[in-house]
Design a protein around this motif. Structure first.
Motif, PDB file in Angstrom:
ATOM      1  N   THR A 130       0.111  -1.090   0.031  1.00 41.53           N
ATOM      2  CA  THR A 130      -0.040  -0.025  -0.211  1.00 41.53           C
ATOM      3  C   THR A 130       0.818   1.553   0.405  1.00 41.53           C
ATOM      4  O   THR A 130       0.855   2.231  -0.473  1.00 41.53           O
ATOM      5  CB  THR A 130      -0.858   0.369   1.278  1.00 41.53           C
ATOM      6  N   SER A 131       1.590   1.074   0.822  1.00 43.87           N
ATOM      7  CA  SER A 131       3.044   2.392   0.658  1.00 43.87           C
ATOM      8  C   SER A 131       4.112   2.392   0.676  1.00 43.87           C
ATOM      9  O   SER A 131       4.893   3.127  -0.161  1.00 43.87           O
ATOM     10  CB  SER A 131       2.692   2.786   2.197  1.00 43.87           C
ATOM     11  N   GLY A 132       4.747   1.234   0.159  1.00 40.61           N
ATOM     12  CA  GLY A 132       5.931   1.299  -0.043  1.00 40.61           C
ATOM     13  C   GLY A 132       6.891   1.606   0.439  1.00 40.61           C
ATOM     14  O   GLY A 132       8.281   1.632   0.515  1.00 40.61           O
ATOM     15  N   ARG A 133       6.715   0.687   1.948  1.00 43.24           N
ATOM     16  CA  ARG A 133       7.582   1.688   3.385  1.00 43.24           C
ATOM     17  C   ARG A 133       7.397   0.306   4.007  1.00 43.24           C
ATOM     18  O   ARG A 133       6.597  -0.508   3.925  1.00 43.24           O
ATOM     19  CB  ARG A 133       7.085   2.733   3.714  1.00 43.24           C
ATOM     20  N   LEU A 134       8.432  -0.162   4.627  1.00 45.45           N
ATOM     21  CA  LEU A 134       8.051  -0.961   5.926  1.00 45.45           C
ATOM     22  C   LEU A 134       7.677  -0.590   7.185  1.00 45.45           C
ATOM     23  O   LEU A 134       7.965   0.725   7.351  1.00 45.45           O
ATOM     24  CB  LEU A 134       9.628  -1.597   5.909  1.00 45.45           C
ATOM     25  N   ASP A 135       7.275  -1.653   8.023  1.00 46.11           N
ATOM     26  CA  ASP A 135       6.525  -1.307   9.113  1.00 46.11           C
ATOM     27  C   ASP A 135       7.896  -0.760  10.662  1.00 46.11           C
ATOM     28  O   ASP A 135       8.765  -2.137  10.268  1.00 46.11           O
ATOM     29  CB  ASP A 135       5.099  -3.067   9.870  1.00 46.11           C
ATOM     30  N   GLU A 136       8.069  -0.400  10.420  1.00 45.84           N
ATOM     31  CA  GLU A 136       9.051  -0.005  11.714  1.00 45.84           C
ATOM     32  C   GLU A 136       9.867  -0.886  12.381  1.00 45.84           C
ATOM     33  O   GLU A 136      10.610  -0.930  12.517  1.00 45.84           O
ATOM     34  CB  GLU A 136       9.138   2.036  11.564  1.00 45.84           C
ATOM     35  N   GLU A 137       8.040  -0.613  13.897  1.00 46.56           N
ATOM     36  CA  GLU A 137       7.894  -2.013  14.453  1.00 46.56           C
ATOM     37  C   GLU A 137       8.935  -3.044  14.428  1.00 46.56           C
ATOM     38  O   GLU A 137       9.220  -3.830  15.206  1.00 46.56           O
ATOM     39  CB  GLU A 137       6.811  -1.498  15.967  1.00 46.56           C
ATOM     40  N   SER A 138       8.588  -3.963  13.448  1.00 46.89           N
ATOM     41  CA  SER A 138       8.218  -5.132  12.996  1.00 46.89           C
ATOM     42  C   SER A 138      10.060  -5.125  12.935  1.00 46.89           C
ATOM     43  O   SER A 138      10.331  -5.841  13.079  1.00 46.89           O
ATOM     44  CB  SER A 138       7.250  -5.840  11.902  1.00 46.89           C
ATOM     45  N   LEU A 139      10.521  -4.281  11.829  1.00 42.67           N
ATOM     46  CA  LEU A 139      11.598  -4.473  11.007  1.00 42.67           C
ATOM     47  C   LEU A 139      13.114  -4.130  12.488  1.00 42.67           C
ATOM     48  O   LEU A 139      13.603  -4.490  12.428  1.00 42.67           O
ATOM     49  CB  LEU A 139      12.146  -2.884  10.498  1.00 42.67           C
ATOM     50  N   SER A 140      12.411  -3.604  13.566  1.00 47.05           N
ATOM     51  CA  SER A 140      13.571  -2.693  14.492  1.00 47.05           C
ATOM     52  C   SER A 140      13.461  -4.517  15.427  1.00 47.05           C
ATOM     53  O   SER A 140      14.258  -4.606  15.503  1.00 47.05           O
ATOM     54  CB  SER A 140      13.331  -2.064  15.720  1.00 47.05           C
ATOM     55  N   ASP A 141      11.944  -4.636  15.279  1.00 45.55           N
ATOM     56  CA  ASP A 141      12.837  -6.714  15.863  1.00 45.55           C
ATOM     57  C   ASP A 141      13.151  -7.412  15.055  1.00 45.55           C
ATOM     58  O   ASP A 141      13.952  -8.257  16.259  1.00 45.55           O
ATOM     59  CB  ASP A 141      10.848  -7.014  16.335  1.00 45.55           C
ATOM     60  N   LEU A 142      13.045  -7.452  14.225  1.00 45.12           N
ATOM     61  CA  LEU A 142      13.378  -8.996  13.269  1.00 45.12           C
ATOM     62  C   LEU A 142      15.335  -8.258  13.188  1.00 45.12           C
ATOM     63  O   LEU A 142      16.428  -9.128  13.459  1.00 45.12           O
ATOM     64  CB  LEU A 142      12.833  -8.883  11.622  1.00 45.12           C
ATOM     65  N   ILE A 143      15.542  -7.184  13.219  1.00 45.76           N
ATOM     66  CA  ILE A 143      17.201  -6.996  13.517  1.00 45.76           C
ATOM     67  C   ILE A 143      17.605  -6.446  14.365  1.00 45.76           C
ATOM     68  O   ILE A 143      18.656  -7.100  14.900  1.00 45.76           O
ATOM     69  CB  ILE A 143      17.292  -5.196  12.549  1.00 45.76           C
ATOM     70  N   ASP A 144      16.917  -6.407  15.810  1.00 43.06           N
ATOM     71  CA  ASP A 144      17.336  -6.797  16.668  1.00 43.06           C
ATOM     72  C   ASP A 144      17.546  -8.389  16.803  1.00 43.06           C
ATOM     73  O   ASP A 144      18.155  -8.681  17.894  1.00 43.06           O
ATOM     74  CB  ASP A 144      15.930  -6.482  18.303  1.00 43.06           C
ATOM     75  N   LEU A 145      16.454  -8.782  16.836  1.00 40.87           N
ATOM     76  CA  LEU A 145      17.084 -10.459  16.784  1.00 40.87           C
ATOM     77  C   LEU A 145      18.244 -11.052  16.246  1.00 40.87           C
ATOM     78  O   LEU A 145      18.796 -11.759  16.647  1.00 40.87           O
ATOM     79  CB  LEU A 145      15.199 -11.690  15.954  1.00 40.87           C
ATOM     80  N   GLY A 146      17.881 -10.155  14.882  1.00 39.11           N
ATOM     81  CA  GLY A 146      19.793 -10.991  14.289  1.00 39.11           C
ATOM     82  C   GLY A 146      20.622 -10.604  14.630  1.00 39.11           C
ATOM     83  O   GLY A 146      21.686 -11.222  15.033  1.00 39.11           O
ATOM     84  N   ARG A 147      21.073  -9.080  15.451  1.00 39.12           N
ATOM     85  CA  ARG A 147      22.076  -9.059  16.445  1.00 39.12           C
ATOM     86  C   ARG A 147      22.671  -9.399  17.041  1.00 39.12           C
ATOM     87  O   ARG A 147      23.575  -9.794  17.981  1.00 39.12           O
ATOM     88  CB  ARG A 147      21.213  -7.520  16.615  1.00 39.12           C
ATOM     89  N   GLN A 148      21.188 -10.143  18.542  1.00 45.16           N
ATOM     90  CA  GLN A 148      21.042 -11.080  19.267  1.00 45.16           C
ATOM     91  C   GLN A 148      21.604 -12.343  18.764  1.00 45.16           C
ATOM     92  O   GLN A 148      21.677 -13.103  20.145  1.00 45.16           O
ATOM     93  CB  GLN A 148      19.944 -10.780  20.502  1.00 45.16           C
ATOM     94  N   SER A 149      21.100 -13.010  17.535  1.00 48.46           N
ATOM     95  CA  SER A 149      21.637 -14.199  17.636  1.00 48.46           C
ATOM     96  C   SER A 149      22.574 -14.937  17.372  1.00 48.46           C
ATOM     97  O   SER A 149      24.017 -13.855  16.987  1.00 48.46           O
ATOM     98  CB  SER A 149      20.545 -14.442  16.226  1.00 48.46           C
ATOM     99  N   GLU A 150      23.241 -15.953  17.533  1.00 51.06           N
ATOM    100  CA  GLU A 150      24.840 -16.774  17.111  1.00 51.06           C
ATOM    101  C   GLU A 150      25.022 -16.070  15.376  1.00 51.06           C
ATOM    102  O   GLU A 150      24.474 -16.286  14.300  1.00 51.06           O
ATOM    103  CB  GLU A 150      24.786 -18.291  17.479  1.00 51.06           C
ATOM    104  N   PRO A 151      26.279 -15.640  15.075  1.00 54.40           N
ATOM    105  CA  PRO A 151      26.903 -15.785  13.611  1.00 54.40           C
ATOM    106  C   PRO A 151      27.022 -16.807  13.274  1.00 54.40           C
ATOM    107  O   PRO A 151      26.968 -18.390  14.272  1.00 54.40           O
ATOM    108  CB  PRO A 151      27.988 -15.491  13.895  1.00 54.40           C
ATOM    109  N   GLY A 152      27.038 -16.696  11.858  1.00 59.84           N
ATOM    110  CA  GLY A 152      26.482 -18.090  11.405  1.00 59.84           C
ATOM    111  C   GLY A 152      25.339 -18.140  10.742  1.00 59.84           C
ATOM    112  O   GLY A 152      24.314 -17.625   9.481  1.00 59.84           O
ATOM    113  N   ARG A 153      24.718 -19.268  10.750  1.00 61.47           N
ATOM    114  CA  ARG A 153      23.414 -19.572  10.172  1.00 61.47           C
ATOM    115  C   ARG A 153      22.268 -18.790  11.160  1.00 61.47           C
ATOM    116  O   ARG A 153      21.177 -18.189  10.594  1.00 61.47           O
ATOM    117  CB  ARG A 153      23.372 -20.837  10.469  1.00 61.47           C
ATOM    118  N   GLU A 154      22.076 -18.439  12.347  1.00 60.71           N
ATOM    119  CA  GLU A 154      21.319 -17.951  12.568  1.00 60.71           C
ATOM    120  C   GLU A 154      21.202 -16.907  12.792  1.00 60.71           C
ATOM    121  O   GLU A 154      19.671 -15.876  12.187  1.00 60.71           O
ATOM    122  CB  GLU A 154      20.894 -17.865  14.134  1.00 60.71           C
ATOM    123  N   ARG A 155      22.425 -15.986  12.274  1.00 66.20           N
ATOM    124  CA  ARG A 155      21.826 -14.560  11.492  1.00 66.20           C
ATOM    125  C   ARG A 155      21.753 -14.615  10.325  1.00 66.20           C
ATOM    126  O   ARG A 155      21.524 -13.208   9.288  1.00 66.20           O
ATOM    127  CB  ARG A 155      23.148 -13.542  11.473  1.00 66.20           C
TER     128      ARG A 155
END
Length: 375
Positions: free
Chosen positions: A119-144
Motif C-alpha cells: 500500500t505504501s511501499g514502506r516497511l513497518d518500522e516496529e517489526s523491522l526493528s524487532d527483526l534486526i534486533d533478533l539478528g543482532r542477538q543471534s549467534e553468528p552463522g546460520r542464525e544470523r
C-alpha cells in the motif's frame, strides 16, 4: 449420572496440559526469541485461550447432558476426553510451530515488516526493528543468515515497488551492518550475505532509468559497503572485499561521486595496509576509470585517486612501478601539470585530516621532482 461421576480430574489435567506445556517450553527458548514472543503476547494468549475456551464449553456441554443411560454417558465422556486431548496436542504443536522455532519467528517478523509494502511501499518500522534486533542477538552463522535472508527479500520488495522514493531503507541498511559486524568472531558468510544485500540497493539505482530517486538509501549503502569491505580484510577474505568494491564501483551517478570515491579510497588504503594488494588494485582501477570517465582534473575524486596511488608508491619498489604507470595514465587525463594536481591533492588530504595520506602524496611529488632534476 451423579456429579461425582464426572471426570473432573481428567478434564482439569488436560486443560492444564493444554495451557501449561507451551508456557513451560517457551521459557526454555533463547532470550532473543522470548523477547520477540513477549512483545506479541496477544497472539500467544489467543492461540492458547481459544482452545482452552473450546475445552471448557465442551466440558460444560458434557455436564449439561447428564440424563443419558450408563453406556451412552460413558462413551460420551470418553469422546469428550479424546477431543480435549487431541485439541491439547494440536494446540501445543501449533504454538511451538509459531513461536518455538527460530525460522518461524523470523518468517513471522518478515511478514509483519512487509505488510505495508503493497500500500505504501514502506516497511513497518516496529517489526523491522524487532527483526534486526533478533539478528543482532543471534549467534553468528546460520542464525544470523536467516535474518539476512529475510531482510534481503524485504529490500527487493521495497526497492522494486512503484512508490519507492529512495529513502525507505536507511534503518534496514544500518541494521544489516550491525548484524554483520557486531559479532565475535566475524562470520565470513554473514559478511558475504550483507555485502550482496547492500549491493542490491546500489544496483537498484542503476536500473531505475530516468526515474528520479532520493539518495539517502544509496549513500547509506555505499558507506556500509566500505565498512564491510574493510572488515572483511581482517578475515583475509578477499572475495567479500572485492564484492564490496565492485558494488560501490558500479555506481556512476555524479551526485554520489564523493561517497563512491571515499569508499573506494578507504577500502584500498586498508587493503594495502593489510597486505591484500589485489583488493587495493581493484579499488584503484575503479577510481582511475571514474576519473577517466569524468575527464576531471581536480576535486575529491582526483585527490582520492592520487592518495591511493601514493600509498602504493611508498609500499616497495614493485608497487612504486605500478603506481608510476598509473600516474602516467592519470597525467594524460589532466589539462594541467601533474605536479599541480599532486599539490592540490596533498592540500585536500590535509584539510580533511588525512595527514598520513597527505604526507605520502607530498613524498610522491618530491620524488618526481627529484627524478626530473636528475634527468
Amino acid at each position: 449420572m451423579k456429579i461425582s461421576d464426572i471426570p473432573f480430574d481428567a478434564v482439569t489435567t488436560l486443560l492444564m496440559f493444554l495451557v501449561g506445556v507451551p508456557a513451560i517450553v517457551l521459557q526454555t527458548l533463547p532470550p532473543e526469541i522470548r523477547r520477540v514472543v513477549a512483545k506479541r503476547w496477544g497472539a500467544l494468549v489467543a492461540g492458547l485461550s481459544i482452545p482452552a475456551l473450546f475445552g471448557v464449553v465442551l466440558f460444560a456441554a458434557g455436564v449439561y447432558v447428564r440424563n443419558l443411560p450408563e453406556p451412552e454417558i460413558t462413551w460420551m465422556w470418553s469422546g469428550i476426553l479424546l477431543v480435549l486431548a487431541l485439541t491439547g496436542f494440536l494446540t501445543i504443536f501449533n504454538t511451538l510451530g509459531r513461536f518455538g522455532r527460530r525460522i518461524a519467528i523470523v518468517q513471522g517478523l518478515q511478514r509483519e515488516a512487509g505488510r505495508r509494502i503493497s500500500t505504501s511501499g514502506r516497511l513497518d518500522e516496529e517489526s523491522l526493528s524487532d527483526l534486526i534486533d533478533l539478528g543482532r542477538q543471534s549467534e553468528p552463522g546460520r542464525e544470523r543468515e536467516m535474518v539476512l535472508d529475510a531482510l534481503l527479500e524485504l529490500t527487493m520488495r521495497v526497492s522494486q515497488h512503484s512508490r519507492y522514493s529512495g529513502d525507505g531503507l536507511e534503518d534496514l541498511v544500518a541494521g544489516v551492518l550491525d548484524i554483520a559486524l557486531l559479532a565475535s568472531p566475524l562470520n565470513a558468510q554473514n559478511l558475504s550475505s550483507a555485502t550482496n544485500l547492500l549491493g542490491s540497493v546500489v544496483i537498484q539505482y542503476e536500473t531505475q532509468g530516468e526515474r528520479p530517486l532520493k539518495h539517502a538509501d544509496l549513500i547509506s549503502a555505499i558507506r556500509a559497503l566500505a565498512k564491510l569491505g574493510r572488515s572483511a580484510l581482517r578475515l583475509e577474505n578477499e572475495g567479500v572485499s572485492l564484492a564490496a568494491v565492485q558494488a560501490v564501483g558500479a555506481m556512476n551517478a555524479e551526485r554520489t561521486e564523493i561517497f563512491v570515491s571515499q569508499a573506494l579510497f578507504e577500502v584500498g588504503v586498508a587493503a594495502i595496509g593489510g597486505g591484500q594488494v589485489l583488493v587495493a588494485m581493484a579499488a584503484l582501477e575503479r577510481l582511475m576509470t571514474l576519473v577517466e570517465a569524468r575527464g576531471t582534473t581536480r576535486g575529491e575524486l582526483v585527490a582520492d585517486t592520487l592518495g591511493l596511488i601514493a600509498h602504493f608508491w611508498v609500499s616497495g619498489e614493485t608497487a612504486r612501478e605500478y603506481a608510476g604507470a598509473r600516474l602516467a595514465r592519470l597525467g594524460a587525463q589532466l589539462d594541467g601539470k601533474l605536479d599541480d594536481a599532486l599539490a592540490q591533492a596533498a592540500r585536500h588530504c590535509a584539510q580533511t585530516t588525512q595527514f598520513h595520506t597527505s604526507d605520502r602524496v607530498r613524498r610522491v611529488r618530491r620524488d618526481l621532482a627529484g627524478s626530473a632534476a636528475v634527468d
